[in-house]
Scaffold this active site. Structure first.
Site, PDB file in Angstrom:
ATOM      1  CB  THR A 136      21.846  10.684 -27.057  1.00 26.71           C
ATOM      2  OG1 THR A 136      23.069  10.191 -27.591  1.00 26.71           O
ATOM      3  CG2 THR A 136      20.789   9.605 -27.283  1.00 26.71           C
ATOM      4  CG  ASP A 137      25.683  11.830 -30.781  1.00 26.66           C
ATOM      5  OD1 ASP A 137      25.476  10.985 -29.887  1.00 26.66           O
ATOM      6  OD2 ASP A 137      26.824  12.238 -31.065  1.00 26.66           O
ATOM      7  CD  GLU A 138      25.065   6.420 -27.929  1.00 22.76           C
ATOM      8  OE1 GLU A 138      24.434   5.353 -27.882  1.00 22.76           O
ATOM      9  OE2 GLU A 138      26.007   6.687 -27.188  1.00 22.76           O
ATOM     10  CE1 TYR A 186      20.918   6.483 -23.174  1.00 23.83           C
ATOM     11  CE2 TYR A 186      22.535   6.449 -24.965  1.00 23.83           C
ATOM     12  CZ  TYR A 186      21.796   7.144 -24.022  1.00 23.83           C
ATOM     13  OH  TYR A 186      21.914   8.516 -23.926  1.00 23.83           O
ATOM     14  CE  LYS A 195      17.816   9.965 -24.170  1.00 26.10           C
ATOM     15  NZ  LYS A 195      17.340  10.701 -22.958  1.00 26.10           N
ATOM     16  CB  ILE A 215      36.641  10.977 -20.361  1.00 24.27           C
ATOM     17  CG1 ILE A 215      36.926  11.045 -21.874  1.00 24.27           C
ATOM     18  CG2 ILE A 215      37.443  12.033 -19.593  1.00 24.27           C
ATOM     19  CD1 ILE A 215      36.622  12.372 -22.548  1.00 24.27           C
ATOM     20  CD  GLN A 249      39.676   4.377 -19.887  1.00 26.52           C
ATOM     21  OE1 GLN A 249      40.463   3.691 -19.237  1.00 26.52           O
ATOM     22  NE2 GLN A 249      38.577   3.858 -20.425  1.00 26.52           N
TER      23      GLN A 249
HETATM   24  P1  NAD Z   1      23.494   9.928 -15.772  1.00 26.42           P
HETATM   25  O1  NAD Z   1      23.349   8.459 -15.873  1.00 26.42           O
HETATM   26  O2  NAD Z   1      24.749  10.498 -15.226  1.00 26.42           O
HETATM   27  O3  NAD Z   1      22.287  10.543 -14.919  1.00 26.42           O
HETATM   28  C1  NAD Z   1      20.975  10.085 -15.028  1.00 26.42           C
HETATM   29  C2  NAD Z   1      20.208  10.511 -13.783  1.00 26.42           C
HETATM   30  O4  NAD Z   1      18.847  10.088 -13.928  1.00 26.42           O
HETATM   31  C3  NAD Z   1      20.735   9.859 -12.494  1.00 26.42           C
HETATM   32  O5  NAD Z   1      20.863  10.821 -11.474  1.00 26.42           O
HETATM   33  C4  NAD Z   1      19.667   8.830 -12.140  1.00 26.42           C
HETATM   34  O6  NAD Z   1      19.539   8.603 -10.740  1.00 26.42           O
HETATM   35  C5  NAD Z   1      18.423   9.491 -12.714  1.00 26.42           C
HETATM   36  N1  NAD Z   1      17.369   8.514 -13.019  1.00 26.42           N
HETATM   37  C6  NAD Z   1      17.483   7.346 -13.684  1.00 26.42           C
HETATM   38  N2  NAD Z   1      16.306   6.713 -13.754  1.00 26.42           N
HETATM   39  C7  NAD Z   1      15.407   7.531 -13.143  1.00 26.42           C
HETATM   40  C8  NAD Z   1      14.007   7.439 -12.896  1.00 26.42           C
HETATM   41  N3  NAD Z   1      13.286   6.377 -13.299  1.00 26.42           N
HETATM   42  N4  NAD Z   1      13.403   8.450 -12.236  1.00 26.42           N
HETATM   43  C9  NAD Z   1      14.104   9.537 -11.817  1.00 26.42           C
HETATM   44  N5  NAD Z   1      15.435   9.656 -12.000  1.00 26.42           N
HETATM   45  C10 NAD Z   1      16.077   8.669 -12.665  1.00 26.42           C
HETATM   46  O7  NAD Z   1      23.210  10.464 -17.242  1.00 26.42           O
HETATM   47  P2  NAD Z   1      23.806  11.748 -17.996  1.00 26.42           P
HETATM   48  O8  NAD Z   1      25.037  11.369 -18.705  1.00 26.42           O
HETATM   49  O9  NAD Z   1      23.797  12.901 -17.074  1.00 26.42           O
HETATM   50  O10 NAD Z   1      22.666  11.942 -19.105  1.00 26.42           O
HETATM   51  C11 NAD Z   1      21.538  12.783 -18.857  1.00 26.42           C
HETATM   52  C12 NAD Z   1      20.687  12.843 -20.104  1.00 26.42           C
HETATM   53  O11 NAD Z   1      21.450  13.335 -21.184  1.00 26.42           O
HETATM   54  C13 NAD Z   1      20.158  11.485 -20.550  1.00 26.42           C
HETATM   55  O12 NAD Z   1      18.847  11.661 -21.018  1.00 26.42           O
HETATM   56  C14 NAD Z   1      21.085  11.085 -21.691  1.00 26.42           C
HETATM   57  O13 NAD Z   1      20.427  10.245 -22.600  1.00 26.42           O
HETATM   58  C15 NAD Z   1      21.395  12.430 -22.287  1.00 26.42           C
HETATM   59  N6  NAD Z   1      22.681  12.570 -22.993  1.00 26.42           N
HETATM   60  C16 NAD Z   1      23.844  12.198 -22.397  1.00 26.42           C
HETATM   61  C17 NAD Z   1      25.050  12.416 -23.069  1.00 26.42           C
HETATM   62  C18 NAD Z   1      26.379  12.058 -22.433  1.00 26.42           C
HETATM   63  O14 NAD Z   1      27.410  12.144 -23.102  1.00 26.42           O
HETATM   64  N7  NAD Z   1      26.438  11.680 -21.163  1.00 26.42           N
HETATM   65  C19 NAD Z   1      25.053  12.980 -24.345  1.00 26.42           C
HETATM   66  C20 NAD Z   1      23.825  13.341 -24.933  1.00 26.42           C
HETATM   67  C21 NAD Z   1      22.649  13.143 -24.232  1.00 26.42           C
HETATM   68  O1  DAU Z   2      26.904  10.223 -27.923  1.00 29.73           O
HETATM   69  C1  DAU Z   2      26.212  10.540 -26.759  1.00 29.73           C
HETATM   70  C2  DAU Z   2      26.285   9.378 -25.799  1.00 29.73           C
HETATM   71  O2  DAU Z   2      27.606   9.375 -25.273  1.00 29.73           O
HETATM   72  C3  DAU Z   2      25.256   9.466 -24.679  1.00 29.73           C
HETATM   73  O3  DAU Z   2      23.979   9.349 -25.219  1.00 29.73           O
HETATM   74  C4  DAU Z   2      25.479   8.350 -23.643  1.00 29.73           C
HETATM   75  O4  DAU Z   2      24.596   8.539 -22.549  1.00 29.73           O
HETATM   76  C5  DAU Z   2      26.907   8.448 -23.161  1.00 29.73           C
HETATM   77  O5  DAU Z   2      27.176   7.373 -22.249  1.00 29.73           O
HETATM   78  C6  DAU Z   2      27.872   8.366 -24.328  1.00 29.73           C
HETATM   79  O6  DAU Z   2      27.786   7.061 -24.968  1.00 29.73           O
HETATM   80  P1  DAU Z   2      29.098   6.259 -25.422  1.00 29.73           P
HETATM   81  O7  DAU Z   2      28.756   4.825 -25.463  1.00 29.73           O
HETATM   82  O8  DAU Z   2      29.716   6.887 -26.618  1.00 29.73           O
HETATM   83  O9  DAU Z   2      30.060   6.622 -24.153  1.00 29.73           O
HETATM   84  P2  DAU Z   2      31.070   5.746 -23.269  1.00 29.73           P
HETATM   85  O10 DAU Z   2      31.700   6.698 -22.317  1.00 29.73           O
HETATM   86  O11 DAU Z   2      30.445   4.526 -22.711  1.00 29.73           O
HETATM   87  O12 DAU Z   2      32.151   5.297 -24.338  1.00 29.73           O
HETATM   88  C7  DAU Z   2      32.815   6.221 -25.191  1.00 29.73           C
HETATM   89  C8  DAU Z   2      33.675   5.431 -26.161  1.00 29.73           C
HETATM   90  O13 DAU Z   2      34.755   4.817 -25.436  1.00 29.73           O
HETATM   91  C9  DAU Z   2      32.940   4.280 -26.845  1.00 29.73           C
HETATM   92  O14 DAU Z   2      33.425   4.167 -28.166  1.00 29.73           O
HETATM   93  C10 DAU Z   2      33.334   3.039 -26.026  1.00 29.73           C
HETATM   94  C11 DAU Z   2      34.744   3.385 -25.583  1.00 29.73           C
HETATM   95  N1  DAU Z   2      35.189   2.842 -24.272  1.00 29.73           N
HETATM   96  C12 DAU Z   2      34.354   2.992 -23.197  1.00 29.73           C
HETATM   97  C13 DAU Z   2      34.760   2.553 -21.943  1.00 29.73           C
HETATM   98  C14 DAU Z   2      33.851   2.707 -20.741  1.00 29.73           C
HETATM   99  C15 DAU Z   2      36.452   2.273 -24.140  1.00 29.73           C
HETATM  100  O15 DAU Z   2      37.228   2.161 -25.115  1.00 29.73           O
HETATM  101  N2  DAU Z   2      36.856   1.865 -22.901  1.00 29.73           N
HETATM  102  C16 DAU Z   2      36.059   1.979 -21.796  1.00 29.73           C
HETATM  103  O16 DAU Z   2      36.495   1.581 -20.697  1.00 29.73           O
END
Ligand code: NAD
Ligand code: DAU
Length: 332
Positions: free
Chosen positions: A121-123, A148, A152, A189, A192
């Site tokens: 992730t970019d975080e 988190y 990562k 997203i 909401q």
């Molecule tokens: P998610 O939470 O939707 O999915 C995670 C999956 O991993 C789930 O199906 C969960 O059951 C499984 N899991 C968790 N712990 C486990 C374990 N110990 N063993 C096996 N399976 C396990 O997450 P996501 O949003 O799909 O993110 C997937 C990957 O992408 C993550 O590594 C996250 O850091 C990365 N990522 C997410 C975003 C984003 O915006 N969502 C952006 C950049 C990178």
């Molecule tokens: O940047 C990549 C990351 O993006 C991934 O690594 C994470 O797995 C993914 O969850 C996401 O992290 P964020 O914390 O940015 O995503 P989230 O959807 O939790 O929140 C997005 C933004 O919206 C953040 O600034 C918090 C805000 N937010 C979130 C929720 C759930 C709100 O304002 N209201 C809300 O109800």
């Protein structure tokens, strides 16, 4: 070619498995997923049985991971605890899955000399000021803010060490915020959209000025395929679609698309340590691997996403009350 996908019942992983099996007729895919609260097997419905296998299990399980990696050619590692808000409440599962789990994967690919792609992730880079012209690139120093993102960052550093010290054939990608179908409704997203579909006001943290760099999940996954096909071993690729928007702007677009007034939301408690802005410079992957995002109009992507949640209530409705009750306890 046999691909092992960890975390394939989650948001990005399930979209990746659909993409792989739809577009690559010669591939066989095994998913290993623990099915935590974030995993949903229904996200993998409709896949061809002869080329797809699901194993419920934990990536921290040394024996199981060793066996599954031995049976595969390539491992794509998505499994993680992924939600910042949860990591502030209970960090341990993040340390266990994101750090120890990645260590188990690394030891197995090392033992069996298999190719690994690690999804990150970019975080890991921390955050930027709103008026900073800079964007993250693959030379940006790591500076994670939350439990988190710290776990990562730890997992990325383990991958880099295993490449350098043991010659493991791994690549890393760091992507910005994804949106699209099958995303858990705890995330901004879909929370909401499903609030509006349930007659509840959307919830905005703090001032809503925080910026995220949005990318459609399909664009992320196509970029991952490009890295698998032609990425250089040991390299890190940043994936982003120049999609910077403030949370308030995104929310107003959703409200407008769903026929609600722009101010039909509640301002709720902010996230502690809330990162201000993320922004990716994607020029390396564009230049080296010829990747470009297909979704350049976020309004169009959001419209499709709203349609998906509108048409798949059975996928998210059973979770809705519990997710909102947990947020309510924290004034969010
Ligand atoms: P998610 O939470 O939707 O999915 C995670 C999956 O991993 C789930 O199906 C969960 O059951 C499984 N899991 C968790 N712990 C486990 C374990 N110990 N063993 C096996 N399976 C396990 O997450 P996501 O949003 O799909 O993110 C997937 C990957 O992408 C993550 O590594 C996250 O850091 C990365 N990522 C997410 C975003 C984003 O915006 N969502 C952006 C950049 C990178
Ligand atoms: O940047 C990549 C990351 O993006 C991934 O690594 C994470 O797995 C993914 O969850 C996401 O992290 P964020 O914390 O940015 O995503 P989230 O959807 O939790 O929140 C997005 C933004 O919206 C953040 O600034 C918090 C805000 N937010 C979130 C929720 C759930 C709100 O304002 N209201 C809300 O109800």
């Amino acid at each position: 070619m046999k691909i092992l996908v960890t975390g394939g019942a989650g948001f990005i992983g399930s979209n990746f498995v659909h993409l792989l099996l739809n577009e690559q007729p010669d591939l066989e895919v095994t998913v290993i997923d623990k099915l935590t609260y974030a995993g949903n097997k229904a996200s993998l419905d409709g896949l061809p049985n002869n080329r797809f296998k699901f194993v419920q299990g934990d990536i921290c399980d040394e024996k199981l991971i060793d066996q599954l990696v031995a049976e595969s050619d390539v491992v794509v590692h998505f499994a993680a605890e992924s939600h910042n808000d949860n990591s502030l409440r209970e960090p341990w599962p993040f340390v266990e899955t994101n750090v120890v789990g990645t260590y188990r994967i690394l030891e197995a690919v090392r033992a069996h000399d298999k190719r690994l792609h690690h999804i990150s992730t970019d975080e890991v880079f921390g955050d930027l000021e709103l008026d900073d012209p800079a964007k993250f690139n693959d030379k940006t120093a790591y500076n994670p803010s939350s439990p988190y993102s710290a776990t990562k960052a730890g997992s990325d550093l383990l991958v880099r060490a295993w490449v350098r010290s043991f010659g493991v054939k791994a690549t890393i990608s760091n992507c910005s915020n994804n949106y699209g179908p099958y995303q858990h409704i705890e995330k901004f997203i879909p929370r909401q959209i499903t609030n509006i579909l349930s007659g509840q006001k959307p919830k905005l943290y703090g001032s809503g000025q925080n910026i995220r760099d949005w990318i459609h999940v399909n664009d992320h996954n196509v970029a991952v395929l490009k890295v698998l096909e032609s990425g250089r071993i040991g390299e890190t690729y940043l994936i982003g679609a120049n999609g910077e928007k403030s949370n308030k702007e995104v929310l107003e677009t959703i409200l407008e698309l769903m026929g609600k007034p722009k101010d039909w939301f509640e301002a709720v408690n902010d996230r502690p340590g809330h990162d201000m802005r993320y922004a990716i410079d994607p020029s390396k992957i564009e230049r080296e691997l010829g990747w470009k995002p297909g979704y350049t109009d976020i309004e169009q992507g959001l419209k499709q996403t709203i349609d998906w949640y509108t048409n798949h209530k059975e996928w998210w409705q059973p979770l809705k009350d519990a997710v909102e009750a947990a947020y309510k306890k924290k004034g969010q």
